[in-house]
Scaffold this motif. Sequence first.
Motif, short mmCIF file in Angstrom:
data_model
loop_
_atom_site.label_atom_id
_atom_site.label_comp_id
_atom_site.label_asym_id
_atom_site.label_seq_id
_atom_site.Cartn_x
_atom_site.Cartn_y
_atom_site.Cartn_z
N VAL A 1 -9.63 -6.69 2.82
CA VAL A 1 -9.83 -6.32 1.42
C VAL A 1 -11.04 -7.10 0.92
O VAL A 1 -11.08 -8.33 1.03
CB VAL A 1 -8.59 -6.63 0.56
N ILE B 1 -5.12 1.11 -5.65
CA ILE B 1 -5.00 1.49 -4.25
C ILE B 1 -4.25 0.47 -3.41
O ILE B 1 -3.79 0.78 -2.32
CB ILE B 1 -6.38 1.77 -3.61
N ILE B 2 -4.14 -0.77 -3.89
CA ILE B 2 -3.46 -1.82 -3.13
C ILE B 2 -2.97 -2.87 -4.11
O ILE B 2 -3.56 -3.07 -5.18
CB ILE B 2 -4.39 -2.42 -2.06
N ASP B 3 -1.88 -3.52 -3.74
CA ASP B 3 -1.33 -4.61 -4.54
C ASP B 3 -1.31 -5.85 -3.68
O ASP B 3 -0.54 -5.93 -2.72
CB ASP B 3 0.08 -4.23 -5.00
N HIS C 1 0.86 -1.18 0.00
CA HIS C 1 0.00 0.00 0.00
C HIS C 1 0.89 1.23 0.00
O HIS C 1 1.94 1.23 0.66
CB HIS C 1 -0.91 0.00 1.23
N ILE D 1 -0.16 -5.38 5.55
CA ILE D 1 0.61 -4.48 4.67
C ILE D 1 2.07 -4.64 5.06
O ILE D 1 2.46 -4.35 6.18
CB ILE D 1 0.17 -3.01 4.83
N VAL E 1 -10.90 -1.40 0.86
CA VAL E 1 -9.86 -1.68 1.85
C VAL E 1 -10.30 -1.06 3.17
O VAL E 1 -10.58 0.14 3.24
CB VAL E 1 -8.50 -1.08 1.41
N ARG F 1 5.61 -1.27 0.12
CA ARG F 1 5.10 -0.07 -0.53
C ARG F 1 4.69 -0.39 -1.95
O ARG F 1 5.27 -1.26 -2.59
CB ARG F 1 6.17 1.04 -0.56
#
Length: 97
Positions: free
Chosen positions: A19, A43-45, A8, A32, A66, A35
């Motif tokens: 999620v 917004i997130i991986d 994130h 998390i 999220v 980065r």
Amino acid sequence: MNAMTAAHPTLPMPTIVRVTNLDNGRSVIVRINDRGPFAEDRIIDLSRAGARELDFESKGLARVRVTVLRNASLQLKRAAGVAERSATGPSRAEAPR
């Protein structure tokens, strides 16, 4: 890649988040630990394991929500099926669906 983790851009590490895939309602709890993503429209991986649980691993992208979880250590223990009793009594926490 095979752990329930995510990247994130701004949340502190190690934040625990839920999620939720908005297309099918499935949700997972992830930590998390990195980065990213660095694409402006994301917004997130999620790790491969997280994407698999949310049923979008083969698609690559999904619309998600999220949610930062407050009592992270309790959330993780409940997600893993470990019961914990508090000195002040039972705590309330959502378990993954």
